[in-house]
Write an enzyme that holds these catalytic residues in place. Structure first.
Site, PDB file in Angstrom:
ATOM      1  N   ASN A 165      30.283  18.607  18.204  1.00  0.00           N
ATOM      2  CA  ASN A 165      30.611  19.525  17.111  1.00  0.00           C
ATOM      3  C   ASN A 165      29.540  19.317  16.045  1.00  0.00           C
ATOM      4  OD1 ASN A 165      31.641  20.930  14.949  1.00  0.00           O
ATOM      5  ND2 ASN A 165      33.366  19.541  14.587  1.00  0.00           N
ATOM      6  N   TRP A 166      28.641  20.288  15.964  1.00  0.00           N
ATOM      7  CA  TRP A 166      27.508  20.123  15.033  1.00  0.00           C
ATOM      8  C   TRP A 166      27.877  20.415  13.585  1.00  0.00           C
ATOM      9  CZ3 TRP A 166      21.990  21.644  17.172  1.00  0.00           C
ATOM     10  CH2 TRP A 166      21.670  20.740  18.184  1.00  0.00           C
ATOM     11  N   LYS A 167      29.078  20.907  13.364  1.00  0.00           N
ATOM     12  CA  LYS A 167      29.505  21.265  11.999  1.00  0.00           C
ATOM     13  C   LYS A 167      28.406  22.116  11.341  1.00  0.00           C
ATOM     14  CE  LYS A 167      32.386  17.212  12.020  1.00  0.00           C
ATOM     15  NZ  LYS A 167      33.130  16.219  11.280  1.00  0.00           N
ATOM     16  N   HIS A 196      39.999  22.997  13.418  1.00  0.00           N
ATOM     17  CA  HIS A 196      39.400  21.700  13.084  1.00  0.00           C
ATOM     18  C   HIS A 196      39.947  21.267  11.720  1.00  0.00           C
ATOM     19  CE1 HIS A 196      36.503  18.684  11.825  1.00  0.00           C
ATOM     20  NE2 HIS A 196      36.292  18.495  13.121  1.00  0.00           N
ATOM     21  N   GLU A 226      38.629  20.153   9.180  1.00  0.00           N
ATOM     22  CA  GLU A 226      37.877  20.617   8.005  1.00  0.00           C
ATOM     23  C   GLU A 226      38.212  22.069   7.675  1.00  0.00           C
ATOM     24  OE1 GLU A 226      34.090  19.240   9.486  1.00  0.00           O
ATOM     25  OE2 GLU A 226      34.832  17.200   9.252  1.00  0.00           O
ATOM     26  N   GLU A 285      42.424  14.623  16.828  1.00  0.00           N
ATOM     27  CA  GLU A 285      41.500  14.008  15.880  1.00  0.00           C
ATOM     28  C   GLU A 285      42.278  13.443  14.693  1.00  0.00           C
ATOM     29  OE1 GLU A 285      37.226  15.562  16.339  1.00  0.00           O
ATOM     30  OE2 GLU A 285      38.273  17.013  15.106  1.00  0.00           O
ATOM     31  N   GLY A 329      34.357  10.988  10.692  1.00  0.00           N
ATOM     32  CA  GLY A 329      33.176  10.688   9.889  1.00  0.00           C
ATOM     33  C   GLY A 329      33.341   9.422   9.058  1.00  0.00           C
ATOM     34  N   SER A 344      34.821   9.631  14.935  1.00  0.00           N
ATOM     35  CA  SER A 344      33.966   8.439  14.963  1.00  0.00           C
ATOM     36  C   SER A 344      33.664   7.911  16.370  1.00  0.00           C
ATOM     37  CB  SER A 344      34.558   7.341  14.080  1.00  0.00           C
ATOM     38  OG  SER A 344      34.549   7.752  12.723  1.00  0.00           O
ATOM     39  N   GLY A 394      31.303  14.385  16.476  1.00  0.00           N
ATOM     40  CA  GLY A 394      30.638  15.036  15.352  1.00  0.00           C
ATOM     41  C   GLY A 394      29.255  14.447  15.137  1.00  0.00           C
ATOM     42  N   GLY A 395      29.151  13.539  14.181  1.00  0.00           N
ATOM     43  CA  GLY A 395      27.871  12.961  13.775  1.00  0.00           C
ATOM     44  C   GLY A 395      26.981  12.501  14.916  1.00  0.00           C
TER      45      GLY A 395
END
Ligand code: PGA
Length: 233
Positions: free
Chosen positions: A7-9, A85, A87, A154, A160, A196, A217-218
């Site tokens: 997930n590149w956000k 998601h 966010e 999640e 994150g 994470s 993600g990251g």
């Protein structure tokens, strides 16, 4: 076979996606790899990576300035879309109801929705984790529409944050999710763990029963971090 989803956000560029697609050519894996990118990076095709979006409109078409419909995502070669998601739930006030509507639009256009659920730290501390998960599943998944969906658990407090639940906690929640899905007539629905995940913990997390893959993600942004996760299982 595990499902490894990036997930590149709101990160990356078309050039960086091309770098990732090229880097994937060098690896040999039976795992399914999906990368969910911002709308502007859709349109790419790769035999090693399926491309997904990160959101979709809950409307089919019409006067909704700035929104992108499921049909448009299909038209841009997307195969998957993340819905709900945390966010989006946090910054755009998306409710289970909105998420369900979006997932429905995705399914009706032939996309596979990756439906996210998970509890906040406050809910965890109040002992409400399982309650939030159960309502998230029952209220966000359009179970009446018989189609493939993917569920991503999640824990919102761990996203994150360089923080993950214990193996035992992940195991308990994923078993709980599998049971609810079975009860909803959705046996066999893949359940991803997200929050994470990195090259050091991915293999252990994916060895837990009922963890069918990860949502990263990251650590999905650069081949140096993402490829080791794909190759870890
Ligand atoms: P993270 O994000 O891997 O950076 O924690 C996961 C996600 O939000 O999907």
């Amino acid at each position: 076979m595990k499902i490894i989803t990036g997930n590149w956000k709101m990160n990356g560029s078309v050039a960086e996606l091309e770098i990732m697609i090229n880097a994937m050519q060098s690896i040999n894996t039976k795992n399914k790899v999906i990368i969910c990118v911002p709308f502007t990076m859709l349109g790419k095709k790769s035999d090693k990576i399926s491309i997904g979006a990160q959101d979709v409109s809950s409307h089919e078409n019409g006067a909704y300035t700035g929104e992108v419909s499921a049909k448009m995502l299909m038209d841009a070669n997307a195969e998957y879309v993340i819905v709900g998601h945390s966010e989006r739930r946090q910054y755009h006030s998306e409710t289970n109801d909105t998420v369900k509507q979006k997932a429905k639009c995705a399914i009706e256009s032939g996309l596979i929705p990756i439906i996210c659920i998970g509890e906040t730290m406050e809910e965890k501390q109040a002992g409400k984790t399982m309650k939030i998960i159960e309502s998230g599943l029952r209220e966000s998944i359009p179970a009446d529409v018989k189609a493939d969906v993917i569920v991503a658990y999640e824990p919102r407090w761990a996203i994150g944050a360089d923080l993950t639940p214990t193996i035992d906690e992940i195991s308990k929640t994923h078993t709980f999710i599998a049971n609810i899905l079975e009860n909803m007539g959705l046996t066999g629905t893949p359940i991803l763990y997200g929050a994470s995940v990195n090259g050091s913990n991915a293999a252990e997390i994916m060895s837990i029963p009922n963890v069918d893959g990860v949502l990263v993600g990251g650590a999905s942004l650069k081949p140096d971090n993402f490829l080791p996760i794909i190759e870890s299982v």
